[in-house]
Every structure is written in C-alpha cells, then in structure tokens.
Design an enzyme around this catalytic site. Structure first.
Site, short mmCIF file in Angstrom:
data_model
loop_
_atom_site.label_atom_id
_atom_site.label_comp_id
_atom_site.label_asym_id
_atom_site.label_seq_id
_atom_site.Cartn_x
_atom_site.Cartn_y
_atom_site.Cartn_z
N GLU A 31 84.24 67.14 4.06
CA GLU A 31 85.56 66.97 3.51
C GLU A 31 86.30 66.93 5.06
O GLU A 31 87.34 66.25 4.91
CB GLU A 31 85.98 67.98 2.79
CG GLU A 31 87.59 67.92 2.40
CD GLU A 31 87.89 68.78 1.14
OE1 GLU A 31 89.24 69.48 1.58
OE2 GLU A 31 87.12 69.02 0.21
N ARG A 34 90.13 63.60 -2.59
CA ARG A 34 90.37 63.94 -1.30
C ARG A 34 90.33 62.49 -0.45
O ARG A 34 89.75 62.66 0.74
CB ARG A 34 89.00 64.72 -0.68
CG ARG A 34 89.20 66.12 -1.32
CD ARG A 34 90.54 66.88 -1.11
NE ARG A 34 90.34 68.11 -1.95
CZ ARG A 34 90.95 68.28 -3.02
NH1 ARG A 34 91.67 67.13 -3.82
NH2 ARG A 34 90.89 69.29 -3.73
N SER A 37 87.90 73.80 3.88
CA SER A 37 86.57 73.54 3.31
C SER A 37 86.02 72.31 3.87
O SER A 37 86.66 71.42 4.40
CB SER A 37 87.13 72.75 1.66
OG SER A 37 87.70 73.91 1.03
#
EC number: 1.3.1.98
Length: 300
Positions: free
Chosen positions: A295, A174, A225
């Site tokens: 995130e 990520r 998320s």
C-alpha cells in the site's frame, strides 16, 4: 542543477534546499538525499517553479507529509517538490470545504468536526496530507476520501494543472487515477461534507482516534499500513497468523502491536524495510497462497 537552484532562489518561491535528507521528511524517518528539495509557499509560486524545472528538463516528483512513503537510501535524483506549509489554505463555506493539498488531514478533521461538519470522522488519526489522502484514496472504518471529494486540483507530470471531478479521479480501494493512467499530485481539493450534531460527530471522531492509538504503533517511526488488504482477508491478520509479529531485519521490525506495520526500531534503512517486505510476501504466499501487494509508495 546549480543553475536551477540559483534561479529558484532568485525567484523567492519558498524554501530551496540542496542535498536535503528525505529522512527529515518521511514519517518512517528513512530516505537518502534529494538533489534539490523545494517547498513553494503558494500555488502561484508552485506554478512558477514548475515552469523553471520544465525549462531545465530536470526530473521531479512531489511529496506531502511523508506518510505511506518509503524512499531509497540513495535518495531521489532531480527535484523533490514538497507540498507543505505554503499549500495549507482552508476555506469553509456552509458544507463545502476548499483545502490545500499540504494541509494536515488530522488537523483538518479535528477543525471541521468541531464545527459540526460530518464526513471526515473516518480520518481521525490518519497521518499525512489532504493531497496524499486524495492520491491514495485514504480511508478507514468503512469510508474513504471518495465519499467526500467533489473535485481536485491536480499537478501533472508535465507541469500542467487541471481540476478533475470525483468521477474523473476514478477512485477505488486505496487507488485513484493519479497513481496510474494520469500520474499527478493533488494540490488542493473541494470536499462536500454534511452539517450534523457536533457532539455526536466529535464522539465518533474520538472513538476512531482512540482505536487507532490503541491498535497501531505510532510510538515508533513508521509509514502506516504496509500492505493492501487482500479482501476479504486482512493483511495484518495473515501476517500475524504466519507468526511474523516482531520479526526484524536490521533496524526494520514488524510491529508487535499491529502486524501490517513495519516500524523503524532504530537505524533502519530502506534496504532493511524492502527485505522485510519481500520476506513477508514470500512467507504469506507459501503459507496461505495469497499474493500480498504494498500500500505504501516505494521510491527506489
């Protein structure tokens, strides 16, 4: 700002909106106004707009389709550059794909898999743009953008543009170099896919889309998320084990369907979401000794 707005309007570079609520441009439907929001209709017009923004010394930042993004209730000062309909070109040559940063990742995945091109099956159901996916190194089902990106055309903070190779993008979980050492935005990318059996590729894509639809709360406005997985553990599992499913602050609520999602259950503010994020961090640290990291990108 008025002089800049007038100049941009005269240049006819695309949409130019004043005091535009960013709640209209984020998937969680939260965010105060931008002083000025522009949506260039070509890369050339984007370049022209950036030269004018730089000339006036005005702060700017870019957004895509607004997923994985939480904008403060106060909004964003300066100019917001939206990479949208004008930067959604697509060229397919054999197994090489050149695609604009504003292109919908879901739409791209559907089109290419139907053509028998493999490599994007993991992205079935991931909202957002190609540019945002490169920036975040979006992924699922054991794969991510780093597996398919050959190079990306980047707009940097100083308004310059440059192609960066996959290696230069320094992908990890990520993460890309665009978030840290070389802040920038992906305005187009070249992807390397593989020709395969169309029926098998479409079947995998559909399975991934069905899984996402069954396990994630896309019936509510949300930003995707919220937390990175503290591997080898999973954020959603930790939040669920802490008994936080359904916990809410104001209009922000931890999804009862997937604990790593915070949904806008109605009238949620960015402040509600941020308070809920901090509560989750505190609870998980106290119960499991694990530090949780977001995130989503938070602009406050």
């Amino acid at each position: 700002m008025e002089v800049l707005e007038k100049e941009l309007l005269q240049m006819n570079i695309g949409k130019v909106l004043k005091h535009e609520p960013l709640s209209n441009h984020t998937t969680i439907k939260i965010g105060g106004p931008a002083d000025l929001l522009i949506e260039p209709d070509t890369i050339e017009h984007l370049q022209q707009a950036m030269s004018v923004i730089k000339k006036h010394g005005v702060k700017w930042r870019a957004i895509g389709r607004g997923s994985n993004l939480l904008v403060s209730d106060a909004g964003i000062r300066g100019v917001v550059v939206k990479l949208g309909n004008g930067l959604d070109h697509l060229e397919v040559e054999n197994e090489a794909v050149r695609v604009g940063g504003g292109y919908s990742l879901i739409k791209l995945t559907t089109i290419l898999t139907k053509q028998g091109l493999s490599g994007l099956e993991f992205a079935g159901g991931i909202p957002g743009s190609v540019g945002g996916a490169v920036y975040m190194n979006a992924g699922a089902h054991g794969a991510d953008m780093s597996h398919i990106v050959r190079k990306a055309h980047i707009l940097f903070e100083d308004g310059t543009m440059e192609w960066l190779t996959k290696e230069e993008l320094d992908f990890s979980y990520r993460h890309s170099i665009l978030q840290t050492e070389r802040p920038g935005v992906c305005i187009e990318a070249i992807l390397d896919l593989k020709q395969g059996k169309r029926e098998e590729i479409v079947a995998v894509l559909q399975k991934n889309k069905d899984y996402r639809r069954e396990t994630q709360p896309w019936n509510y406005p949300c930003a995707g998320s919220i937390f990175r997985n503290p591997l080898p553990q999973y954020a959603g599992q930790l939040i669920q084990e802490a008994g936080l499913k359904g916990y809410s602050i104001g209009g922000a609520k931890i999804s009862e369907q997937h604990a790593n999602f915070i949904v806008n259950a109605g009238g949620a503010t960015a402040s509600d979401v941020l308070q809920l994020i901090e509560y989750v961090k505190k609870t998980i640290k106290e119960q499991f000794g694990v530090d949780m990291h977001t995130e989503i990108e938070i602009i406050d």
